[in-house]
Design an enzyme around this catalytic site. Structure first.
Site, PDB file in Angstrom:
ATOM      1  N   ASN A   6     -11.306  12.773   6.327  1.00 17.37           N
ATOM      2  CA  ASN A   6     -12.318  11.878   5.807  1.00 17.37           C
ATOM      3  C   ASN A   6     -11.872  11.237   4.486  1.00 17.37           C
ATOM      4  O   ASN A   6     -11.518  10.056   4.451  1.00 17.37           O
ATOM      5  CB  ASN A   6     -13.636  12.638   5.635  1.00 17.37           C
ATOM      6  CG  ASN A   6     -14.794  11.732   5.301  1.00 17.37           C
ATOM      7  OD1 ASN A   6     -14.611  10.596   4.901  1.00 17.37           O
ATOM      8  ND2 ASN A   6     -16.001  12.234   5.462  1.00 17.37           N
ATOM      9  N   ASP A   7     -11.839  12.021   3.436  1.00 21.19           N
ATOM     10  CA  ASP A   7     -11.536  11.452   2.123  1.00 21.19           C
ATOM     11  C   ASP A   7     -10.150  10.817   2.058  1.00 21.19           C
ATOM     12  O   ASP A   7      -9.948   9.847   1.343  1.00 21.19           O
ATOM     13  CB  ASP A   7     -11.649  12.545   1.048  1.00 21.19           C
ATOM     14  CG  ASP A   7     -13.066  13.081   0.962  1.00 21.19           C
ATOM     15  OD1 ASP A   7     -13.999  12.303   1.235  1.00 21.19           O
ATOM     16  OD2 ASP A   7     -13.237  14.269   0.642  1.00 21.19           O
ATOM     17  N   VAL A   8      -9.195  11.361   2.836  1.00 21.33           N
ATOM     18  CA  VAL A   8      -7.828  10.844   2.736  1.00 21.33           C
ATOM     19  C   VAL A   8      -7.656   9.495   3.438  1.00 21.33           C
ATOM     20  O   VAL A   8      -6.606   8.884   3.354  1.00 21.33           O
ATOM     21  CB  VAL A   8      -6.783  11.844   3.301  1.00 21.33           C
ATOM     22  CG1 VAL A   8      -6.773  13.107   2.479  1.00 21.33           C
ATOM     23  CG2 VAL A   8      -7.024  12.128   4.762  1.00 21.33           C
ATOM     24  N   ALA A  20     -15.237  15.516  -0.852  1.00 17.94           N
ATOM     25  CA  ALA A  20     -15.554  14.905  -2.132  1.00 17.94           C
ATOM     26  C   ALA A  20     -17.024  14.508  -2.194  1.00 17.94           C
ATOM     27  O   ALA A  20     -17.524  14.090  -3.222  1.00 17.94           O
ATOM     28  CB  ALA A  20     -14.674  13.684  -2.368  1.00 17.94           C
TER      29      ALA A  20
END
Lengths: 473, 102
Positions: free
Chosen positions: A399-401, A440
């Site tokens: 997700n965040d990456v 995050a």
């Protein structure tokens, strides 16, 4: 003669640690390097047990020593063998904490001797240097122990992020007070104030807890690496205390290498160490705000069969594995899907973000476990060049990456983190369990883009269905 | 102040070891690929388990009647062993997966 033999044992130990670390930093020799260091460690340990003497006296209490060694070995081997690959990082953290606790306990016993002398009214001369190392061992060891246990709890989800206003300042004051008290004791230790030693121990433990608590789970690897180098320094303090070269070299080597490794990890996330430690991304500030916003905009879902067709008729597919793949233990199924697509003439590669999974390199270990070949794994820069010419990107629980906000939104807590630029591909299929934000705690606008479609479900179940579907095509 | 200076004088060899080890530690892993970050951290974690030697020495010097020290020492030996053995075994398990293709 025996004493010089021990010196030789320590020399061998120190050398194997250096060679072991060197070999560990190369994929081909890494496993042997680990073994080399382990052998050296065994030589140093057994050398100490049988050859160590002080003023002509050998060590005693063999039954206690061997009892401890055997108990520790059994529990250690069992824990290390049984732990799932996905839970490796927290295991490392826990073992690190044990080492820290060990260092702190050594300081306790050494201090006990001093305390006894006070109790009996004997005046003994203690070198300031000895006291400094005792206190340093105690403080660093305790911080490392408490911090590692919290990091362990955070990684396996038992402990949630926690912060209160002014925590950073409180931490600094606590640390300063601890150090000042220790410094005072070094030069003014007497029968009246020796109890402050225990106060220092408690303050260090509290500091360790408060130091790690506010740091977001996604940053835990960096913290563990940092605590790892702390424990190294604590071990080196023991080396000072006993004039023991192997403890010194081992401890300092790890202290230095661990610090560098910590910095390398931060670099992989394009953030500074201070930013990780004080910025606490994923902390209450951010997750509180965005969780209340809820999902914005519309996203579209894709069915398993559509996804299968879409991938089968593509020329080039890149798989982006994330933590979701790791928790679902889906690496084997993922490899199966890859082989199947290759048979159909689709070029399949993996794009590995440096911090995919729970620790840098964690994802590579998981995929290696599933027999995915090395040359199929692409690092971030390489993959980012490839996305432009890619037909389908399949994101598995990452997700965040892949969050474009890291590039476009300066107010985002992950702004500046290098990401996989998957939005450059023609189609993006995202497999996630739900629309919930990632570690995050922020929304990902990628999911709402027109070229993105969502494939909800557990990574393993979804991959299995995909495999069956493709076989049927 | 003089005490500290004397102490430095008496331990000058150790201080050299420390200084050189710092640079060695940094040099030795300077070019590690990110793939190996986790195993390397784990391996380094096992190496600082060398603190167990301190625990053994401390334990071996405790007078047999001093039970508080014996128990604390015993605990230290157990924890140190856990760090060493667990650390090396976990690292080996990780690296097992990096084995070459047949």
């Amino acid at each position: 003669m025996e004493l010089s033999l021990l010196t030789l044992c320590y020399l061998i130990g120190s050398l194997t640690f250096i060679i072991g670390l060197k070999m560990l930093s190369h994929p081909d020799s890494a496993r042997k390097g680990n073994l080399v260091a382990a052998v050296g460690m065994a030589v140093a340990i057994f050398g100490t047990i049988f050859l160590y003497e002080e003023e002509g006296k050998k060590l005693g209490n063999y039954e206690w020593i061997f009892g401890g060694l055997i108990l520790g070995t059994i529990v250690g081997v069992l824990a290390a063998r049984k732990v799932k690959m996905t839970a490796m990082p927290e295991m490392v953290s826990l073992f690190n904490g044990m080492g820290g606790a060990c260092a702190a306990l050594i300081s306790f016993i050494e201090f006990d001797h001093i305390k006894d002398a006070f109790a009996k009214g004997i005046t003994i001369e203690i070198h300031a240097g000895t006291l400094i190392t005792i206190f340093l061992g105690l403080i660093i060891g305790s911080v490392s122990f408490a911090g590692s246990v919290i990091a362990w709890g955070k990684l396996n989800g038992k402990i949630k992020d926690f912060a209160f206003p002014g925590q950073q300042i409180f931490n600094l004051v606590l640390l300063a007070a601890t150090l000042v008290t220790a410094g005072y004791l070094v030069f003014n230790l007497n029968a009246e104030n020796y109890w402050l030693f225990y106060g220092i121990a408690i303050a260090s433990l509290i500091y360790g807890v408060l130091f790690v608590l506010p740091i977001g789970g996604a940053d835990m690897p960096v913290v563990i690496s940092l605590l790892n180098s702390f424990t190294g320094v604590a071990a080196a303090c023991g080396g000072f205390l006993y004039d023991n070269q192997v403890m010194l070299t081992g401890g300092i080597l790890v202290g230095a290498a661990g610090t560098l490794l910590t910095i390398l990890m931060c670099k992989a996330m394009n953030r500074s160490l201070t930013n990780v430690l004080i910025g606490s991304f994923g902390g209450n500030k951010f997750s509180g705000a965005s969780a209340s916003q809820g999902p914005q905009g519309n996203y579209k879902e894709i069915s398993i069969s559509d996804a299968a067709v879409c991938m089968c008729y593509a020329n080039k597919v890149i798989i982006v594995p994330g933590y979701g793949l790791a928790v679902a233990q889906a690496q084997h199924t993922c490899h199966e899907l890859e082989k199947l697509l290759e048979e159909k003439g689709v070029a399949v590669t993996y794009a590995i973000h440096p911090v995919a999974g729970r620790m840098p390199g964690h994802m590579n270990v998981l995929l290696a476990e599933a027999d995915v070949s090395y040359d199929k794994l692409q690092e971030m820069e390489q993959a980012n060049d490839e996305f432009k010419t890619t037909d389908v990107v399949l994101i598995l629980g990452a997700n965040d990456v892949v969050n474009p906000a890291a590039k476009t939104d300066p107010s985002s807590p992950i702004y500046g983190m290098p990401i996989l630029e998957v939005e450059q591909a023609k189609t993006v299929i995202v497999n996630k369990r739900s629309m919930k934000p990632g570690y995050a705690g922020i929304e990902n606008e990628l999911f709402f883009q027109p070229k993105t479609s969502m494939l909800f479900g557990d990574a393993k179940a979804a991959l299995q269905k995909l495999v069956t579907e493709i076989k049927a095509l | 102040m003089e005490a500290v200076l004397n102490w430095i004088q008496a331990h000058i060899e150790i201080i050299y070891i420390v200084l050189l080890s710092i640079f060695l530690g940094i040099e030795v892993i300077g070019r590690v690929p990110s793939v190996l970050h986790t195993p390397l951290m784990s391996g380094a974690n096992a190496i600082h388990g060398v603190v167990i030697i301190g625990a053994i020495i401390v334990m071996g010097k405790v007078e047999p009647g001093n039970y508080i020290a014996l128990v604390i020492g015993f605990l230290a030996v157990v924890l140190g062993t856990l760090n060493v053995v667990g650390g090396f075994v976990v690292t080996d398990r990780m690296l097992e997966m990096f084995k070459k293709k047949k």
